[in-house]
Design a protein around this motif. Structure first.
Motif, PDB file in Angstrom:
ATOM      1  N   UNK A 288      25.668  -2.163  -4.478  1.00 58.67           N
ATOM      2  CA  UNK A 288      26.049  -2.568  -4.867  1.00 58.67           C
ATOM      3  C   UNK A 288      25.817  -3.499  -5.948  1.00 58.67           C
ATOM      4  N   UNK A 289      24.164  -3.836  -5.842  1.00 56.88           N
ATOM      5  CA  UNK A 289      24.213  -4.731  -7.121  1.00 56.88           C
ATOM      6  C   UNK A 289      22.587  -4.510  -7.267  1.00 56.88           C
ATOM      7  N   UNK A 290      22.456  -2.488  -6.958  1.00 58.40           N
ATOM      8  CA  UNK A 290      21.299  -2.954  -7.511  1.00 58.40           C
ATOM      9  C   UNK A 290      20.346  -2.144  -6.412  1.00 58.40           C
ATOM     10  N   UNK A 291      20.294  -3.754  -5.257  1.00 59.81           N
ATOM     11  CA  UNK A 291      19.117  -3.384  -4.519  1.00 59.81           C
ATOM     12  C   UNK A 291      19.762  -3.002  -3.221  1.00 59.81           C
ATOM     13  N   UNK A 292      21.092  -3.416  -2.606  1.00 60.42           N
ATOM     14  CA  UNK A 292      21.223  -4.460  -1.448  1.00 60.42           C
ATOM     15  C   UNK A 292      22.645  -3.125  -1.074  1.00 60.42           C
ATOM     16  N   UNK A 293      22.813  -2.915  -0.129  1.00 61.45           N
ATOM     17  CA  UNK A 293      23.674  -1.425   0.189  1.00 61.45           C
ATOM     18  C   UNK A 293      24.798  -1.999   1.393  1.00 61.45           C
ATOM     19  N   UNK A 294      25.984  -1.827   1.244  1.00 60.60           N
ATOM     20  CA  UNK A 294      27.208  -1.928   2.600  1.00 60.60           C
ATOM     21  C   UNK A 294      27.332  -0.460   3.183  1.00 60.60           C
TER      22      UNK A 294
END
Lengths: 374, 357
Positions: A288-294
């Motif tokens: 969601x922010x380019x690096x982190x995933x939910x």
């Protein structure tokens, strides 16, 4: 009027006659059937043509179609095969059969079909094309009465979804340690139900064995009813997150995409929410922010592995025709991704330990509902 | 010099342009168009089974095309064929799954309820148009969605067997498939629906050309005000026209859901309803034209997969080629305008050269 009619009739006759002639030319030559011998010299198997008919949805659906096709492509790379997929106009048996006929007539006589919707189609096709071989993933051929008839030229493949769900549940519980989890399913069909039941057993196992305190509330275990309602998935996920659920396991195709979108929006707003993916490693879909995933982790089933293995078997002349195979932990057919950036090393180690225990038979994951939530 | 192009010529030019555009697309992805079209044609015609599949695909298109064409002749644009199909198919499916009669009687009842179901779905926009001047395009599109959800909930509530996404399979006696046709066409999906479609073609031909009703309907289509001046009941004819168009679409639903398929899948608006518009346009809104156009589209749909399998043209491009052909064939009006323009240019050139008016 009479004149027009007679013109039309004679035109139709001509077409029929012409077609009749051509039909003669394309009569199947039985000797043309690929007879692959065990060969070590891969890269020279151009008579071995592998075809696939897609289920509803596109070839890049990040699920069944894509997984199957990737397995076929991998095999094509390794063994130098000719491959082709066709996309039917719709999802009726007639449309599926048309495309199977198109593949067969073009020489693709090893045909892979993903999904239970092909069950009655393959029942017809396996007798109609005795020279062809069929792989049916997640279903078995039947005439419409659910009595399996797997012909000698067909292999029917199932997956132990409950074991994949178990590992995902275990990993989720260990990573969260406390909190609440939910489940969103697509249609209430066996493959989806088994994911759900396995997930619950995984959570319960972690609570019992490792002392985690994860809560499961029956209200948060829901089947949406379709695999396509993205907006519906988003609403369900929003409802659960609002009620305080921390992680949702989605086994719901497009419905899951809605839930992933909802979680991404909330994660961007700073909320601490997670989705557990399904079928394939969905980590990249949850960024969601380019690096982190939910995406906390994914309950994977080796669709690609199954397609690859069957092609491999055919290449070696050991095609297990007539069998109904199950891919489970013991043959590496289910599991969680090899890389889980959102799980700690300790969690992964514990999941791997459980994996070994399932293979050894010391942990048995039930594929029945029993006392579990629906 | 002829100012107006013959209608048939217009359709043929449109088809040719469509094929040409398809050929350019094949060239652009590095495929040989001649090879592509050969396999496309072969795929639709090279065996008895394939001819059967072509005709069975065409069956539903004949009826949807007739439905659109019939409304066209009264000056109405029926975009609601998909919805009318769904309701016709739903009525037939309900009868087929619940009633237990000897086959001929059962099939006859299914035929009648399919017509009635489709007709009701056509009458509503017809009434709205006639009484309140609600544009039929808007009304029929709305009716499509209502039909989609009516079918969704009815099937889920009453007609499901095991799979949640479709109705139970119809028993063999309630299907239009009969063993001798299936055997004759080597296992193709062809069924009695084709007979229904061909009878409908003849029936509509007679109505349009031999009856007062047909004359009145066409008069309303040519010029509504003039028809009114001459004592033709315009409102009544609009409603009647939509009713018959709806009934034809209902029949299309019968052939699709009880002949081509053996159950109703929910949540899908049948694309055949929209393809019917192209069939009607290409068939210049005449019954025989529709018949030929539908068979042409049948070949395209059946042969497309074979073309993909034999060449490097991927399925997406094959679909695009079909869409381009349909698109071009549906633009025969543009061809007329273009023709007039060319004529005018020639004329003005001539005038300029000759210097006389």
């Amino acid at each position: 009027m009479k004149k027009t009619l007679s013109i039309i009739l004679s035109l139709m006759l001509v077409v029929a006659l012409l077609a009749g002639c051509n039909g003669g030319e394309t009569t199947e030559d039985p000797t043309a059937t690929p007879t692959p011998e065990p060969t070590v010299e891969f890269g020279d198997n151009t008579d071995f043509k592998v075809g696939m008919v897609t289920d509803a949805g596109t070839i890049d659906d990040k699920s069944f179609n894509q997984g199957t096709w990737e397995g076929i492509l991998l095999a094509a790379d390794d063994f130098g095969l000719d491959t082709k997929y066709l996309k039917p106009d719709g999802t009726t048996q007639a449309e599926y059969l048309t495309e199977i006929g198109n593949l067969f007539d073009a020489g693709y006589k090893f045909i892979v079909t993903p999904g239970f919707k092909f069950e009655t189609t393959i029942f017809e096709a396996q007798t109609k094309y005795p020279d062809a071989k069929f792989i049916l993933l997640d279903g078995y051929p039947h005439v419409g009465d659910w009595a399996p008839v797997v012909a000698e030229n067909t292999v029917s493949i199932f997956f132990a979804e409950q074991e994949a769900g178990f590992y995902a549940g275990l990993a989720t519980a260990l990573q969260l340690e406390d909190g609440e989890v939910g489940f969103i399913g697509g249609m209430e069909i066996p493959a989806v139900q088994k994911f759900n039941w396995g997930f619950q057993q995984g959570i319960a196992y972690a609570n019992d064995t490792y002392g985690t305190t994860i809560v499961m509330n029956a209200d948060n275990f829901i089947y949406e009813g379709s695999f396509s309602n993205v907006a519906g998935g988003q609403q369900l996920a929003a409802g659960m997150f609002d009620k305080g659920v921390d992680a949702i396991f989605c086994a719901a195709g497009g419905v899951g995409v809605g839930a992933i979108n909802e979680a991404k929006t909330r994660a961007e707003g700073g909320e601490d929410v997670w989705i557990v993916g399904v079928d394939v490693d969905q980590y990249a879909d949850g960024i969601y922010d380019g690096t982190n995933s939910i995406i906390l982790t994914s309950a994977m089933k080796g669709i690609d592995q199954a397609a690859y293995d069957m092609i491999l078997a055919e290449t070696y002349g050991t095609f297990p025709g007539g069998e109904m195979l199950t891919y489970d932990s013991s043959n590496n057919g289910v599991g969680i991704p090899s890389e889980n950036p959102n799980l700690s090393d300790d969690v992964v180690t514990k999941v791997l330990k459980a994996f070994d225990e399932v293979v050894a038979g010391t942990i048995i994951v039930a594929s029945e509902q029993g006392s579990l939530i629906k | 010099m002829k100012k107006e192009l013959n209608e048939v010529t217009k359709s043929l030019i449109a088809t040719f342009l469509g094929l040409l555009a398809g050929a350019l697309l094949m060239l652009s992805i590095g495929s040989n168009p001649i090879e592509g079209f050969t396999y496309l044609l072969k795929g639709g015609t090279m065996s008895i089974e394939r001819i059967g599949n072509t005709l069975s695909t065409a069956t539903t298109l004949i009826l949807t095309g007739l439905s659109v064409a019939f409304a066209f002749r009264t000056g109405l644009f029926n975009i609601g064929v998909s919805g009318q199909m769904l309701i016709g198919g739903l009525c037939a499916t309900i009868v087929g799954l619940t009633l237990d009669f000897p086959r001929p009687i059962l099939l006859f009842i299914m035929l009648i309820v399919a017509i009635i179901g489709g007709a009701i779905w056509g009458i509503i926009p017809g009434l709205l148009k006639a009484k309140f001047n609600v544009h039929e395009v808007v009304a029929t599109i709305m009716m499509n969605w209502i039909a989609l959800w009516v079918v969704y909930y009815t099937v889920q509530a009453f007609l499901i067997d095991v799979q949640e996404t479709q109705s139970a399979d119809l028993p063999a006696v309630a299907q239009l498939k009969v063993p001798w046709i299936t055997e004759l066409f080597q296992g193709s999906s062809l069924n009695l629906g084709l007979v229904v479609a061909l009878l409908a073609v003849i029936f509509i031909k007679i109505i349009l050309d031999k009856t007062t009703l047909g004359f009145e309907l066409k008069a309303v289509g040519f010029n509504r005000d003039a028809a009114l001046c001459n004592g033709i009941k315009v409102s009544r004819n609009i409603i009647l026209s939509m009713m018959i168009a709806g009934g034809l679409a209902g029949l299309a639903g019968l052939t699709f859901y009880t002949g081509f398929a053996e159950n109703m899948q929910i949540g899908i608006l049948p694309a055949q309803g929209f393809d019917g518009i192209a069939v009607a346009l290409l068939g210049i809104s005449t019954p025989y034209g529709v018949l030929i156009a539908a068979i042409f589209f049948g070949i395209l749909h059946t042969g497309k997969g074979f073309m993909s399998a034999m060449t490097d043209i991927p399925p997406q491009i094959a679909n695009t080629i079909i869409a381009i052909i349909i698109y071009f064939t549906a633009t025969s009006l543009l061809i007329q305008r273009l023709w007039v323009k060319i004529l005018r240019k020639k004329k003005s050139k001539k005038n300029a050269k000759g210097g006389v008016d």
